[in-house]
Design a protein around this motif. Structure first.
Motif, PDB file in Angstrom:
ATOM      1  N   ARG A  40      47.065  73.742  44.485  1.00  0.00           N
ATOM      2  CA  ARG A  40      46.966  72.294  44.340  1.00  0.00           C
ATOM      3  C   ARG A  40      46.534  71.639  45.643  1.00  0.00           C
ATOM      4  NH1 ARG A  40      51.818  69.092  42.634  1.00  0.00           N
ATOM      5  NH2 ARG A  40      50.214  67.519  42.192  1.00  0.00           N
ATOM      6  N   CYS A  41      45.966  70.463  45.505  1.00  0.00           N
ATOM      7  CA  CYS A  41      45.670  69.611  46.659  1.00  0.00           C
ATOM      8  C   CYS A  41      45.793  68.169  46.193  1.00  0.00           C
ATOM      9  CB  CYS A  41      44.272  69.884  47.206  1.00  0.00           C
ATOM     10  SG  CYS A  41      43.852  68.924  48.686  1.00  0.00           S
ATOM     11  N   VAL A  42      46.586  67.391  46.896  1.00  0.00           N
ATOM     12  CA  VAL A  42      46.726  65.971  46.589  1.00  0.00           C
ATOM     13  C   VAL A  42      46.304  65.179  47.810  1.00  0.00           C
ATOM     14  CG1 VAL A  42      48.538  66.318  44.876  1.00  0.00           C
ATOM     15  CG2 VAL A  42      49.157  65.973  47.272  1.00  0.00           C
ATOM     16  N   ALA A  43      45.853  63.954  47.577  1.00  0.00           N
ATOM     17  CA  ALA A  43      45.311  63.155  48.678  1.00  0.00           C
ATOM     18  C   ALA A  43      45.733  61.699  48.532  1.00  0.00           C
ATOM     19  CB  ALA A  43      43.791  63.266  48.719  1.00  0.00           C
ATOM     20  N   GLN A  44      45.683  60.991  49.658  1.00  0.00           N
ATOM     21  CA  GLN A  44      46.002  59.564  49.674  1.00  0.00           C
ATOM     22  C   GLN A  44      45.026  58.862  50.613  1.00  0.00           C
ATOM     23  OE1 GLN A  44      49.763  57.593  51.492  1.00  0.00           O
ATOM     24  NE2 GLN A  44      50.272  57.977  49.333  1.00  0.00           N
ATOM     25  N   GLN A  45      44.237  57.957  50.066  1.00  0.00           N
ATOM     26  CA  GLN A  45      43.277  57.212  50.863  1.00  0.00           C
ATOM     27  C   GLN A  45      43.955  56.092  51.650  1.00  0.00           C
ATOM     28  OE1 GLN A  45      40.513  55.924  47.783  1.00  0.00           O
ATOM     29  NE2 GLN A  45      38.961  57.298  48.623  1.00  0.00           N
ATOM     30  N   ARG A  46      43.262  55.644  52.669  1.00  0.00           N
ATOM     31  CA  ARG A  46      43.777  54.545  53.499  1.00  0.00           C
ATOM     32  C   ARG A  46      44.081  53.308  52.648  1.00  0.00           C
ATOM     33  NH1 ARG A  46      42.785  53.292  59.093  1.00  0.00           N
ATOM     34  NH2 ARG A  46      43.067  51.087  59.542  1.00  0.00           N
ATOM     35  N   ALA A  47      43.160  52.984  51.722  1.00  0.00           N
ATOM     36  CA  ALA A  47      43.328  51.779  50.910  1.00  0.00           C
ATOM     37  C   ALA A  47      44.515  51.888  49.957  1.00  0.00           C
ATOM     38  CB  ALA A  47      42.051  51.503  50.116  1.00  0.00           C
ATOM     39  N   HIS A  48      44.937  53.122  49.643  1.00  0.00           N
ATOM     40  CA  HIS A  48      46.042  53.324  48.711  1.00  0.00           C
ATOM     41  C   HIS A  48      47.332  53.730  49.424  1.00  0.00           C
ATOM     42  CE1 HIS A  48      42.490  54.142  45.955  1.00  0.00           C
ATOM     43  NE2 HIS A  48      43.063  53.062  45.461  1.00  0.00           N
ATOM     44  N   THR A  49      47.325  53.634  50.742  1.00  0.00           N
ATOM     45  CA  THR A  49      48.512  54.016  51.499  1.00  0.00           C
ATOM     46  C   THR A  49      49.548  52.897  51.443  1.00  0.00           C
ATOM     47  OG1 THR A  49      47.177  55.342  53.009  1.00  0.00           O
ATOM     48  CG2 THR A  49      49.378  54.722  53.761  1.00  0.00           C
ATOM     49  N   PRO A  50      50.764  53.181  50.976  1.00  0.00           N
ATOM     50  CA  PRO A  50      51.800  52.145  50.923  1.00  0.00           C
ATOM     51  C   PRO A  50      52.311  51.804  52.328  1.00  0.00           C
ATOM     52  CG  PRO A  50      52.702  54.261  50.265  1.00  0.00           C
ATOM     53  CD  PRO A  50      51.218  54.470  50.442  1.00  0.00           C
ATOM     54  N   LYS A  51      53.168  50.810  52.407  1.00  0.00           N
ATOM     55  CA  LYS A  51      53.680  50.345  53.695  1.00  0.00           C
ATOM     56  C   LYS A  51      55.209  50.435  53.694  1.00  0.00           C
ATOM     57  CE  LYS A  51      52.909  46.559  57.002  1.00  0.00           C
ATOM     58  NZ  LYS A  51      52.325  45.205  57.150  1.00  0.00           N
ATOM     59  N   PRO A  52      55.720  51.667  53.871  1.00  0.00           N
ATOM     60  CA  PRO A  52      57.183  51.812  53.883  1.00  0.00           C
ATOM     61  C   PRO A  52      57.797  51.097  55.077  1.00  0.00           C
ATOM     62  CG  PRO A  52      56.069  53.940  53.675  1.00  0.00           C
ATOM     63  CD  PRO A  52      55.030  52.943  54.065  1.00  0.00           C
ATOM     64  N   VAL A  53      59.025  50.661  54.907  1.00  0.00           N
ATOM     65  CA  VAL A  53      59.781  50.032  55.983  1.00  0.00           C
ATOM     66  C   VAL A  53      61.077  50.810  56.172  1.00  0.00           C
ATOM     67  CG1 VAL A  53      60.962  47.946  56.776  1.00  0.00           C
ATOM     68  CG2 VAL A  53      58.791  47.765  55.522  1.00  0.00           C
ATOM     69  N   TRP A  54      61.337  51.215  57.404  1.00  0.00           N
ATOM     70  CA  TRP A  54      62.543  51.995  57.699  1.00  0.00           C
ATOM     71  C   TRP A  54      63.788  51.129  57.559  1.00  0.00           C
ATOM     72  CZ3 TRP A  54      64.493  56.664  58.269  1.00  0.00           C
ATOM     73  CH2 TRP A  54      65.683  56.836  58.977  1.00  0.00           C
ATOM     74  N   ASN A  55      64.672  51.541  56.653  1.00  0.00           N
ATOM     75  CA  ASN A  55      65.943  50.840  56.487  1.00  0.00           C
ATOM     76  C   ASN A  55      66.990  51.865  56.072  1.00  0.00           C
ATOM     77  OD1 ASN A  55      68.132  49.241  55.928  1.00  0.00           O
ATOM     78  ND2 ASN A  55      67.000  47.721  54.731  1.00  0.00           N
TER      79      ASN A  55
END
Length: 387
Positions: free
Chosen positions: A295-310
């Protein structure tokens, strides 16, 4: 349509890798398909000759798979003028002498790795292969796996932008052999018999890094023996003198001159919590991808989420669901079989195979310098290997 037959002496087919991947999943399927088809329509059929030290086992395998010829006489089969190709899947310590004899006898050579226990031996084999004028190839199976084929395609298409890093995780728990049989041979854990995970796996990581990223410039490694006592195939306790885990950091330069930090952990003393036994994550300015064997999975810059450390709240984001599957867009066969077919075409044409004995020497070098780095506790630069 004309057909020619190549007779292949396969040494080491009584071992796990030689039998499963090279005989059962590569050469026998090629034979059953009628051979490998060349660009001009010619068919090249294969006729395996099973070679090893255990007569009873060779006879059993020959009968099981309908193989006509087998022998315990390695020297005789190497010098046989009717043998076209010599293949080696023996233990490393026996490999240099057999490869040397085969090339001097004018045989094309295809071999497992490491090709030798020392860089000096590996370079001498590469020099001999060049002088002999035969086609030589070294198994670089992981580059033919569907997961890494997809990963390499992403690199070629510029998906990552500027590549920043690679993280690799390889390994699984190998039982000690006391209460459950070990799933790897005991010699793997004896340094005096050529064992050790650094020697075994760094030759793989060298060609993976070269094939995916670029030139490996330095290594910082820590090789350890986590399990000091194991039990052999006869149930006898023995001291593990070889490393069973190696943690490496590699400085790599891409063809465009960009620096990449690669980190690969290898262990036979780790329990698996990942999708496959080996996974590589490549991160770049424009995207990231994670590749395993298939398998190979990918994530583009435009689809990258913005997690926040909490740390005060539980994570609710479905991180794995945010990646997209990379399609094969083609039928990808067994990696060992694909490389065998490529090598056979090269041998018939009398041209060099792209993964030659010099590439294998670089793998031996990386293992040597990785152990040196671990022993000395420092980063070791990697000089260019030349003939």
């Amino acid at each position: 349509m004309s057909t020619r037959t190549l007779r292949i002496a396969m040494n080491g087919v009584t071992g796990r890798m030689g039998y499963r991947q090279h005989l059962v999943r590569s050469i026998l399927p090629i034979r059953e398909a009628g051979g490998v088809e060349l660009a001009d329509g010619t068919k090249v059929q294969v006729e395996p000759i099973l070679v090893g030290r255990r007569e009873e086992k060779l006879r059993e395998l020959a009968q099981l798979h309908g193989v006509e010829h087998w022998t315990t006489d390695t020297d005789g089969v190497i010098t046989d003028p009717d043998v076209d190709i010599y293949f080696d899947a023996q233990v490393t310590s026996r490999r240099p002498a057999a490869l040397t004899a085969a090339m001097r006898a004018g045989k094309h050579v295809f071999t497992e790795k490491p090709t030798a226990e020392t860089l000096a031996e590996a370079v001498e084999l590469a020099r001999l292969g060049q002088e002999a004028g035969v086609t030589v190839g070294v198994v670089h199976d992981k580059l033919y796996l569907p997961g890494l084929v997809k990963l390499r395609r992403l690199v070629d298409e510029g998906f990552f932008g500027r590549i920043l890093s690679l993280r690799g995780e390889f390994g699984y728990w190998v039982f000690e052999g006391e209460t459950q049989p070990a799933q790897r041979p005991s010699w793997n854990y004896r340094k005096e018999d050529g064992g050790g995970i650094t020697v075994d796996m760094f030759c793989h990581w060298n060609y993976v890094l070269e094939g995916i990223l670029g030139t490996v410039n330095s290594v910082t490694a820590k090789a350890v023996t986590h399990i000091p006592t194991r039990w052999d195939e006869q149930g006898q306790e023995y001291p593990a003198t070889a490393d069973d885990a190696a943690y490496g950091i590699f400085d790599v330069t891409t063809p465009d001159g960009d620096p990449v930090v690669a980190q690969i952990n290898s262990s036979w003393a780790v329990r698996v919590f990942r999708d496959e036994l080996v996974e590589f994550q490549v991160d770049g300015t424009h995207g990231s991808a994670v590749a395993g064997l298939r398998r190979c999975v990918a994530q583009q810059r435009a689809h990258t989420p913005k997690p926040v450390w909490n740390p005060d709240l539980p994570a609710t984001e479905p991180f794995r669901d945010q990646w997209l599957e990379v399609p094969a867009n083609a039928e990808l066969d067994n990696g060992f079989k694909l490389q065998w077919e490529e090598f056979l075409r090269d041998a018939v044409a009398g041209r060099p195979h792209r993964y030659d004995l010099l590439s294998a020497a670089r793998g031996v070098q990386l293992a040597e310098l990785g152990l040196q780095s671990s022993a000395e506790g420092r980063t070791v630069p990697i000089p260019e290997v030349t003939l």
